[in-house]
Motif scaffolding. Sequence first.
Motif, PDB file in Angstrom:
ATOM      1  N   ARG A  40     -26.564  61.461  80.896  1.00 49.70           N
ATOM      2  CA  ARG A  40     -25.171  61.182  80.546  1.00 49.70           C
ATOM      3  C   ARG A  40     -25.035  60.846  79.056  1.00 49.70           C
ATOM      4  NH1 ARG A  40     -21.275  56.080  81.908  1.00 49.70           N
ATOM      5  NH2 ARG A  40     -19.311  57.110  81.378  1.00 49.70           N
ATOM      6  N   LEU A  41     -25.916  60.000  78.568  1.00 49.22           N
ATOM      7  CA  LEU A  41     -25.860  59.639  77.154  1.00 49.22           C
ATOM      8  C   LEU A  41     -26.071  60.866  76.269  1.00 49.22           C
ATOM      9  CD1 LEU A  41     -27.803  56.274  77.334  1.00 49.22           C
ATOM     10  CD2 LEU A  41     -25.507  56.536  76.372  1.00 49.22           C
ATOM     11  N   ALA A  42     -27.077  61.673  76.621  1.00 50.50           N
ATOM     12  CA  ALA A  42     -27.328  62.883  75.831  1.00 50.50           C
ATOM     13  C   ALA A  42     -26.126  63.817  75.883  1.00 50.50           C
ATOM     14  CB  ALA A  42     -28.575  63.591  76.343  1.00 50.50           C
ATOM     15  N   LYS A  43     -25.530  63.955  77.061  1.00 51.40           N
ATOM     16  CA  LYS A  43     -24.342  64.805  77.227  1.00 51.40           C
ATOM     17  C   LYS A  43     -23.244  64.398  76.255  1.00 51.40           C
ATOM     18  CE  LYS A  43     -21.545  63.457  80.411  1.00 51.40           C
ATOM     19  NZ  LYS A  43     -20.999  63.121  81.755  1.00 51.40           N
ATOM     20  N   ILE A  44     -22.928  63.112  76.225  1.00 51.05           N
ATOM     21  CA  ILE A  44     -21.812  62.646  75.400  1.00 51.05           C
ATOM     22  C   ILE A  44     -22.134  62.781  73.914  1.00 51.05           C
ATOM     23  CG2 ILE A  44     -20.359  60.675  74.815  1.00 51.05           C
ATOM     24  CD1 ILE A  44     -20.695  59.701  77.704  1.00 51.05           C
ATOM     25  N   TYR A  45     -23.346  62.400  73.513  1.00 54.17           N
ATOM     26  CA  TYR A  45     -23.708  62.518  72.096  1.00 54.17           C
ATOM     27  C   TYR A  45     -23.720  63.977  71.645  1.00 54.17           C
ATOM     28  CZ  TYR A  45     -24.799  57.638  71.089  1.00 54.17           C
ATOM     29  OH  TYR A  45     -24.696  56.297  70.847  1.00 54.17           O
ATOM     30  N   LEU A  46     -24.224  64.863  72.489  1.00 56.51           N
ATOM     31  CA  LEU A  46     -24.269  66.278  72.115  1.00 56.51           C
ATOM     32  C   LEU A  46     -22.872  66.884  72.057  1.00 56.51           C
ATOM     33  CD1 LEU A  46     -27.404  67.408  74.179  1.00 56.51           C
ATOM     34  CD2 LEU A  46     -27.255  67.128  71.684  1.00 56.51           C
ATOM     35  N   LEU A  47     -22.006  66.505  72.979  1.00 56.12           N
ATOM     36  CA  LEU A  47     -20.635  67.009  72.945  1.00 56.12           C
ATOM     37  C   LEU A  47     -19.901  66.522  71.700  1.00 56.12           C
ATOM     38  CD1 LEU A  47     -19.574  66.661  76.701  1.00 56.12           C
ATOM     39  CD2 LEU A  47     -19.921  68.786  75.433  1.00 56.12           C
ATOM     40  N   ARG A  48     -20.112  65.278  71.334  1.00 50.27           N
ATOM     41  CA  ARG A  48     -19.504  64.770  70.097  1.00 50.27           C
ATOM     42  C   ARG A  48     -20.040  65.520  68.891  1.00 50.27           C
ATOM     43  NH1 ARG A  48     -18.980  58.433  69.092  1.00 50.27           N
ATOM     44  NH2 ARG A  48     -21.159  58.766  68.546  1.00 50.27           N
ATOM     45  N   SER A  49     -21.340  65.780  68.911  1.00 49.75           N
ATOM     46  CA  SER A  49     -21.955  66.487  67.801  1.00 49.75           C
ATOM     47  C   SER A  49     -21.438  67.915  67.693  1.00 49.75           C
ATOM     48  CB  SER A  49     -23.478  66.494  67.972  1.00 49.75           C
ATOM     49  OG  SER A  49     -24.116  67.081  66.868  1.00 49.75           O
ATOM     50  N   ALA A  50     -21.085  68.502  68.835  1.00 49.72           N
ATOM     51  CA  ALA A  50     -20.573  69.883  68.842  1.00 49.72           C
ATOM     52  C   ALA A  50     -19.112  69.964  68.434  1.00 49.72           C
ATOM     53  CB  ALA A  50     -20.762  70.498  70.221  1.00 49.72           C
ATOM     54  N   GLY A  51     -18.443  68.820  68.327  1.00 47.27           N
ATOM     55  CA  GLY A  51     -17.070  68.838  67.853  1.00 47.27           C
ATOM     56  C   GLY A  51     -16.041  68.246  68.787  1.00 47.27           C
ATOM     57  N   LEU A  52     -16.469  67.719  69.959  1.00 45.01           N
ATOM     58  CA  LEU A  52     -15.519  67.124  70.885  1.00 45.01           C
ATOM     59  C   LEU A  52     -15.176  65.702  70.429  1.00 45.01           C
ATOM     60  CD1 LEU A  52     -13.975  67.497  73.559  1.00 45.01           C
ATOM     61  CD2 LEU A  52     -15.908  66.406  74.712  1.00 45.01           C
ATOM     62  N   THR A  53     -13.890  65.434  70.264  1.00 42.15           N
ATOM     63  CA  THR A  53     -13.435  64.099  69.858  1.00 42.15           C
ATOM     64  C   THR A  53     -12.418  63.593  70.871  1.00 42.15           C
ATOM     65  OG1 THR A  53     -11.718  65.098  68.464  1.00 42.15           O
ATOM     66  CG2 THR A  53     -13.809  64.526  67.401  1.00 42.15           C
ATOM     67  N   LEU A  54     -12.788  62.520  71.576  1.00 44.02           N
ATOM     68  CA  LEU A  54     -11.908  61.896  72.558  1.00 44.02           C
ATOM     69  C   LEU A  54     -11.965  60.387  72.362  1.00 44.02           C
ATOM     70  CD1 LEU A  54     -12.882  63.998  75.707  1.00 44.02           C
ATOM     71  CD2 LEU A  54     -10.742  64.145  74.445  1.00 44.02           C
ATOM     72  N   PRO A  55     -10.845  59.684  72.527  1.00 46.91           N
ATOM     73  CA  PRO A  55     -10.812  58.261  72.204  1.00 46.91           C
ATOM     74  C   PRO A  55     -11.691  57.384  73.086  1.00 46.91           C
ATOM     75  CG  PRO A  55      -8.767  58.964  73.273  1.00 46.91           C
ATOM     76  CD  PRO A  55      -9.527  60.198  72.937  1.00 46.91           C
ATOM     77  N   PHE A  56     -11.983  57.836  74.301  1.00 48.97           N
ATOM     78  CA  PHE A  56     -12.739  56.983  75.220  1.00 48.97           C
ATOM     79  C   PHE A  56     -14.251  57.176  75.140  1.00 48.97           C
ATOM     80  CE2 PHE A  56     -11.380  60.815  77.553  1.00 48.97           C
ATOM     81  CZ  PHE A  56     -12.607  61.329  77.947  1.00 48.97           C
TER      82      PHE A  56
END
Length: 253
Positions: A151-167
């Motif tokens: 889960r942690l890797a998922k969120i960090y990788l998605l942020r790194s790929a350009g996903l920006t969400l406030p939560f």
Amino acid sequence: MHRYFLLLCLSLSTLAATPDPMLVTQAANQRVLVERLARNAAWRWLMPTQAEAAASRQASQQFEHQLATLNQASRNDAALAENYQLLSQQWQDFQPLLKPITKPEQARQMLEASEEMAWIAQKGSQQLEAQYSKAQRPVRLAEDIAALSQRLAKIYLLRSAGLTLPFLAKDLASARNEFDTAMRELHTLPNQSPSLQAQLQLVSTQWLFFQQAIDELAKRNTDPQLQRNVYTTSERIYEVASELAQRYQHAGN
């Protein structure tokens, strides 16, 4: 004759209320598989490869097999049956979202669906543990650690790929806190064999490496090598946590 019939019914109901301990393990593993599929989808958004696609197919097959088992085992328990029916419905909606991601909106949908499914899967494993096999708690905690690494890797990788969400920041903090809580509980368990103690220490060591990787990526969010470091360290902690779950399973049998 009536008396013997009643005894037979009681015996059958006792058997129904005492499932194979592996059922709790499979229930906990469903959360791991959901997070693993989502992490692989996030990684393929960054680095498209066939290796992750093959791993995801295998994880999907395992998820479906275990889901069928859990649906069958829970058919006489209304709360569990409802939980796994809902998980089955969510699974049908989730599968199309695992196709290669090409834009942030797809990533957002996949992330939100994975979070919902992981929550339902975790709820089912906790229900089974509470009702039938509290001795399996160490197994579930080790599986939860494996799930949290994904889960942690998922969120960090998605942020790194350009996903920006406030939560996302709140979700990351929550996952790290859950990880720390599970590790503390496992470390305090009494009567652990040298093999279990060694494997638990290995998980702690790999957690340090993983923490370093995700903290570095948070500082330099688009660095390809740091992205790969998060992926590889999450893979390693997944492996050692899964092995820890298996050792707890064997120790409890």
